[in-house]
Design an enzyme around this catalytic site. Structure first.
Site, short mmCIF file in Angstrom:
data_model
loop_
_atom_site.label_atom_id
_atom_site.label_comp_id
_atom_site.label_asym_id
_atom_site.label_seq_id
_atom_site.Cartn_x
_atom_site.Cartn_y
_atom_site.Cartn_z
N CYS A 1 13.69 11.93 5.35
CA CYS A 1 13.74 11.61 6.77
C CYS A 1 15.13 11.88 7.32
O CYS A 1 15.30 12.12 8.51
CB CYS A 1 13.36 10.16 7.00
N LYS B 1 0.86 -1.19 0.00
CA LYS B 1 0.00 0.00 0.00
C LYS B 1 0.90 1.25 0.00
O LYS B 1 1.54 1.57 0.98
CB LYS B 1 -0.90 0.02 1.25
N GLU C 1 10.21 2.56 10.34
CA GLU C 1 11.21 3.62 10.12
C GLU C 1 10.46 4.94 10.06
O GLU C 1 9.57 5.11 9.24
CB GLU C 1 12.00 3.38 8.83
N GLU D 1 9.85 17.43 13.82
CA GLU D 1 10.22 17.26 12.42
C GLU D 1 9.36 18.20 11.57
O GLU D 1 8.13 18.11 11.60
CB GLU D 1 9.99 15.81 12.00
P1 NAP Z 1 2.53 9.10 7.04
O1 NAP Z 1 1.48 10.10 7.02
O2 NAP Z 1 2.87 8.42 8.32
O3 NAP Z 1 2.11 8.00 5.97
C1 NAP Z 1 2.91 6.86 5.72
C2 NAP Z 1 2.03 5.76 5.17
O4 NAP Z 1 1.14 5.30 6.20
C3 NAP Z 1 1.15 6.19 4.01
O5 NAP Z 1 1.05 5.13 3.09
C4 NAP Z 1 -0.18 6.45 4.69
O6 NAP Z 1 -1.29 6.35 3.82
C5 NAP Z 1 -0.19 5.35 5.72
N1 NAP Z 1 -1.11 5.57 6.84
C6 NAP Z 1 -1.68 6.73 7.24
N2 NAP Z 1 -2.51 6.51 8.29
C7 NAP Z 1 -2.43 5.19 8.56
C8 NAP Z 1 -3.04 4.36 9.55
N3 NAP Z 1 -3.88 4.83 10.46
N4 NAP Z 1 -2.72 3.06 9.55
C9 NAP Z 1 -1.85 2.55 8.65
N5 NAP Z 1 -1.26 3.29 7.68
C10 NAP Z 1 -1.53 4.60 7.65
O7 NAP Z 1 3.90 9.66 6.46
P2 NAP Z 1 4.11 10.52 5.13
O8 NAP Z 1 3.58 11.89 5.37
O9 NAP Z 1 3.64 9.76 3.96
O10 NAP Z 1 5.71 10.56 5.04
C11 NAP Z 1 6.51 11.46 5.73
C12 NAP Z 1 7.11 10.82 6.97
O11 NAP Z 1 7.85 9.66 6.62
C13 NAP Z 1 8.09 11.71 7.69
O12 NAP Z 1 7.85 11.66 9.07
C14 NAP Z 1 9.45 11.09 7.39
O13 NAP Z 1 10.44 11.33 8.34
C15 NAP Z 1 9.09 9.65 7.31
N6 NAP Z 1 10.11 8.91 6.56
C16 NAP Z 1 10.96 8.10 7.24
C17 NAP Z 1 11.96 7.41 6.57
C18 NAP Z 1 12.88 6.49 7.30
O14 NAP Z 1 13.42 5.61 6.67
N7 NAP Z 1 13.09 6.68 8.59
C19 NAP Z 1 12.07 7.56 5.18
C20 NAP Z 1 11.19 8.41 4.52
C21 NAP Z 1 10.21 9.08 5.22
P3 NAP Z 1 -1.95 7.63 3.07
O15 NAP Z 1 -0.97 8.75 3.16
O16 NAP Z 1 -2.14 7.15 1.69
O17 NAP Z 1 -3.23 7.89 3.76
#
Ligand code: NAP
Ligand code: MG
Length: 489
Positions: A289, A180, A255, A390
């Site tokens: 990230c 997903k 992560e 962040e």
């Molecule tokens: P996010 O909002 O947490 O979303 C990540 C994924 O989780 C998306 O596919 C999202 O789906 C899904 N999701 C949302 N709510 C959920 C729930 N209740 N249950 C299960 N899945 C759910 O993060 P983002 O805004 O896409 O990405 C930015 C974040 O990623 C930043 O905090 C960044 O630091 C982190 N990141 C970390 C790394 C690492 O390796 N440490 C690498 C890259 C990014 P939808 O968005 O489609 O609703």
């Protein structure tokens, strides 16, 4: 710009077929460089669709795990070649869908190719050890078993590399996948799945389903037949994934965010430090990230460093990532833009001094996009919100310290521990940093945002579930160890 690409509905890929979701709900995935441009329509799938994807993955798992690693690897080699042949198209879609510049998108896609080849090779490398038994007539060894069906949940910021660095190890070690992607970058992610399809992967080994995190993501967390969940994304959602998986005994890997510091020591090569701070902090519009966000500088060189930094930040060309001279594209979405602007407001409120940028950018044809100026705050203290949370945008916070001991203390004084850099020419400073910094990625005279696919990747403290991805570390999550004791009868 290139807008002649057909706007199409992005389907789910289940059991080897591209299929419509059970309902007709779609959401438009738009171009953050020009909000009027629709890149594709992404389905809002339902639990029913998810059940079908999980059933397909579950059915495929039996035969897939029986193949040799080399046989599974041959599909990954093919997928790599196909991805490489489609590199420009996929990178362009990425730029249009989430805004990073075209050269960066090409670099990320090339990274995806290399990751596929790396894990294809892993299919022929050792998976266990022989351990001497106390019984001289017995053979004791370890082998590895796949988990079964793995749920892959990914963010929008690396829509090619992150899915591949999860899916490739998952399948090489004999698992099948329900993937997903983030809705905001699902059109790009679908093109990666098309490469697996074109490689002839057996039906059901990789399934792709789009939909809201709260429905499909949550559905993956809760699904009885999903044995492991690998998640990259925000801190808040990651914790939910971990709790849900734990409650039903599924394996999980998280992560999450970072608040990555760079320390600039008095003896540093300042030009190098400036260049790396800008590249680490502002490339991809700060949406990595591992992006640098706190710049901790020794007082004796603080003013000189700040002047050099601001002079270089002023040269940054903001614009559409498909235009050749653009260095920094837009924020990935309106929501992301608003979050960044509200953090900037918060910084001003808290008394940090805004010395560059700080506003939405609407010049030079950028009025229809979600652009923000590269932003630098001076006089930041580490207890301010902009030094603790962040931001995920192009915002640098300068913090002045009187010694390297103080620098390290400040660097560690956050809940995250993903990546950290130091710029110094002194070996003892380097060794102290390696020893004392709380970070999974420790970088010396190099920007915080570089990673290599053959090395473990992940964070300390609240940046991770303390597992590691990539390189040979990936086997730890995607398999279970079996300790085997054999004795002739
Ligand atoms: P996010 O909002 O947490 O979303 C990540 C994924 O989780 C998306 O596919 C999202 O789906 C899904 N999701 C949302 N709510 C959920 C729930 N209740 N249950 C299960 N899945 C759910 O993060 P983002 O805004 O896409 O990405 C930015 C974040 O990623 C930043 O905090 C960044 O630091 C982190 N990141 C970390 C790394 C690492 O390796 N440490 C690498 C890259 C990014 P939808 O968005 O489609 O609703
Ligand atoms: Mg978009």
């Amino acid at each position: 710009m290139a807008t002649n690409v057909e706007v199409k509905r992005c389907l789910n890929f289940i059991n080897g077929e591209w299929v419509k979701a059970a309902n007709d709900d779609v959401q438009a995935s738009t171009n953050p460089a020009n909000a009027e441009e629709i890149v594709g329509y992404v389905q809002k799938s339902t639990k029913e669709d998810l059940d079908q994807a999980v059933a397909a993955a579950s059915d495929a798992a039996k035969a897939w795990r029986k193949l040799s690693g080399a046989e599974r690897g041959s599909y990954l080699f093919k997928a790599a070649d196909i991805l490489e042949s489609r590199l420009d198209d996929i990178a362009e879609t990425m730029t249009r869908e989430m805004g990073k510049t075209f050269p960066e998108a090409k670099g990320e896609t090339a990274r995806g190719v290399a990751i596929l080849r790396y894990y294809a090779g892993e299919g022929m490398r050792k998976v266990g050890d022989v351990i001497p038994s106390t019984d001289s007539k017995a053979l004791m060894f370890t082998t590895r078993a796949p988990l079964g069906v793995v749920g892959v949940i990914t963010p929008w910021n690396f829509p090619v590399a992150i899915p591949i660095w999860k899916i490739a190890p998952a399948i090489i070690y004999g698992n099948t996948v329900v993937f997903k992607p983030a809705q905001e970058a699902a059109v790009t992610a679908a093109k990666v799945v098309e490469c697996f399809e074109a490689a002839g992967l057996p039906a059901g080994v990789v399934n792709f389903i789009t939909g809201a995190g709260s429905v499909i993501g949550q559905g993956i967390i809760d699904h009885e037949r999903i044995n492991g969940i690998t998640f990259t994304g925000s801190d808040a959602v990651g914790k939910q994934v971990g709790q849900g998986a734990l409650a039903r005994g599924a394996k999980y890997q998280l992560e999450m965010g970072g608040k990555n510091p760079v320390i600039v020591a008095a003896d540093a090569d300042l030009d190098l430090a400036v260049e790396a701070t800008i590249s680490g902090g502002l490339r991809s519009t700060g949406q990595k990230c591992t992006a640098t966000s706190r710049v901790i500088v020794e007082s004796s060189i603080y003013e000189e460093f700040r002047e050099k930094l601001v002079a270089k930040v002023k040269e940054i060309k903001v614009g559409n990532g498909l235009e050749g001279d653009t260095w920094m594209g837009p924020c990935s979405s309106e929501g992301q833009l608003n979050t960044v602007l509200s953090y900037i407001e918060k910084g001003i409120e808290e008394g940090a001094q805004l010395i560059h940028g700080g506003k939405r950018y609407t010049e030079n044809g950028c009025e229809k996009g979600y652009y923000v100026e590269p932003t630098v705050f001076d006089n930041v203290s580490n207890d301010m919100v902009i030094a603790q949370e962040e931001i995920f945008g192009p915002v640098l916070a300068l913090i002045k310290v009187d010694s390297l001991e103080e620098a390290l203390k400040v660097a560690n004084d956050v809940k995250f521990g993903l990546s950290a850099s130091i710029f110094t020419t002194n070996i003892q400073n380097m060794l102290d940093f390696v020893e004392d910094i709380d970070a999974g990625l420790v970088r010396i005279n190099a920007e915080s945002a570089g990673v290599e696919l053959q090395a473990p990747f992940g964070g300390m403290k609240q940046s991770s579930s303390h597992s590691r991805e990539q390189g040979q570390a990936a086997i730890e999550f995607f398999t279970s160890i079996k300790t085997v004791f054999v004795k002739g009868s």
